[in-house]
Design a protein around this motif. Structure first.
Motif, mmCIF file in Angstrom:
data_model
loop_
_atom_site.group_PDB
_atom_site.id
_atom_site.type_symbol
_atom_site.label_atom_id
_atom_site.label_comp_id
_atom_site.label_asym_id
_atom_site.label_seq_id
_atom_site.Cartn_x
_atom_site.Cartn_y
_atom_site.Cartn_z
ATOM 1 N N VAL A 34 -18.812 1.148 3.301
ATOM 2 C CA VAL A 34 -17.432 0.284 3.076
ATOM 3 C C VAL A 34 -17.603 0.435 1.713
ATOM 4 N N LYS A 35 -16.163 0.555 1.615
ATOM 5 C CA LYS A 35 -14.882 0.224 0.259
ATOM 6 C C LYS A 35 -14.635 -0.740 -0.270
ATOM 7 N N ASN A 36 -14.709 -2.081 0.511
ATOM 8 C CA ASN A 36 -14.426 -3.285 -0.191
ATOM 9 C C ASN A 36 -14.850 -4.442 1.679
ATOM 10 N N VAL A 37 -14.741 -5.823 0.590
ATOM 11 C CA VAL A 37 -14.921 -7.075 1.598
ATOM 12 C C VAL A 37 -14.087 -8.023 0.867
ATOM 13 N N ARG A 38 -13.621 -8.726 1.882
ATOM 14 C CA ARG A 38 -12.869 -9.227 1.711
ATOM 15 C C ARG A 38 -12.923 -10.768 2.801
ATOM 16 N N PRO A 39 -13.096 -12.528 2.370
ATOM 17 C CA PRO A 39 -12.699 -13.595 2.965
ATOM 18 C C PRO A 39 -11.684 -13.484 3.690
ATOM 19 N N LEU A 40 -11.122 -13.769 4.939
ATOM 20 C CA LEU A 40 -9.771 -14.167 4.762
ATOM 21 C C LEU A 40 -9.799 -15.681 6.013
ATOM 22 N N GLY A 41 -9.731 -16.595 5.530
ATOM 23 C CA GLY A 41 -9.882 -18.662 5.728
ATOM 24 C C GLY A 41 -11.665 -18.728 6.085
ATOM 25 N N GLU A 42 -11.388 -19.472 6.957
ATOM 26 C CA GLU A 42 -12.583 -19.218 6.777
ATOM 27 C C GLU A 42 -13.914 -19.012 7.827
ATOM 28 N N ARG A 43 -13.169 -18.290 8.805
ATOM 29 C CA ARG A 43 -14.082 -17.724 9.707
ATOM 30 C C ARG A 43 -13.713 -16.091 9.578
ATOM 31 N N HIS A 44 -13.267 -15.299 8.919
ATOM 32 C CA HIS A 44 -13.059 -13.945 9.014
ATOM 33 C C HIS A 44 -13.615 -13.206 7.812
ATOM 34 N N VAL A 45 -13.427 -12.028 8.154
ATOM 35 C CA VAL A 45 -13.979 -11.248 6.471
ATOM 36 C C VAL A 45 -13.277 -9.994 7.759
ATOM 37 N N ILE A 46 -12.309 -9.429 5.843
ATOM 38 C CA ILE A 46 -11.951 -8.165 6.382
ATOM 39 C C ILE A 46 -12.236 -6.840 5.506
ATOM 40 N N LYS B 251 -3.584 -9.865 9.861
ATOM 41 C CA LYS B 251 -2.222 -10.120 10.918
ATOM 42 C C LYS B 251 -2.570 -10.911 11.680
ATOM 43 N N ALA B 252 -3.974 -10.129 12.150
ATOM 44 C CA ALA B 252 -4.495 -10.183 12.850
ATOM 45 C C ALA B 252 -5.753 -11.544 12.765
ATOM 46 N N GLY B 253 -6.604 -11.717 12.247
ATOM 47 C CA GLY B 253 -7.456 -12.469 11.292
ATOM 48 C C GLY B 253 -6.488 -13.720 11.061
ATOM 49 N N GLU B 254 -5.219 -13.370 10.116
ATOM 50 C CA GLU B 254 -4.189 -15.099 10.507
ATOM 51 C C GLU B 254 -3.524 -15.337 11.318
ATOM 52 N N GLU B 255 -3.858 -14.837 12.165
ATOM 53 C CA GLU B 255 -3.121 -15.271 13.938
ATOM 54 C C GLU B 255 -4.204 -16.432 13.941
ATOM 55 N N ARG B 256 -5.112 -15.615 14.424
ATOM 56 C CA ARG B 256 -6.394 -16.274 14.824
ATOM 57 C C ARG B 256 -6.980 -17.454 13.758
#
Length: 75
Positions: free
Chosen positions: A9-21, A66-71
């Protein structure tokens, strides 16, 4: 089939309230050939109530974002 399979795992970043990249690096060797292979990919994980409900693989972080932002926008 693969031997010496490793995933980092190189990095982990939150995206919004329900997603993680998560940026992932995978490497292995062909079981028969011994040829090394490696690739980078990105996981988009959706979490609800503290549980993983989806895990999707993307070739690039931009595609996953992009997919996470759409979701996120759809809920």
């Amino acid at each position: 089939a693969w031997t010496n399979y490793e995933m980092t795992v190189k990095n982990v970043r939150p995206l919004g309230e329900r997603h993680v990249i998560s940026g992932i690096h995978q490497r292995a060797e062909g079981a028969g050939s011994g040829i090394p292979v490696a690739m980078d990919l990105t996981w988009l994980t959706e979490v609800r109530d503290g549980r993983v409900v989806t895990l999707q693989l993307y070739a690039t972080e931009d595609d996953a974002r992009k997919a996470g932002e759409e979701r996120e926008a759809a809920s």
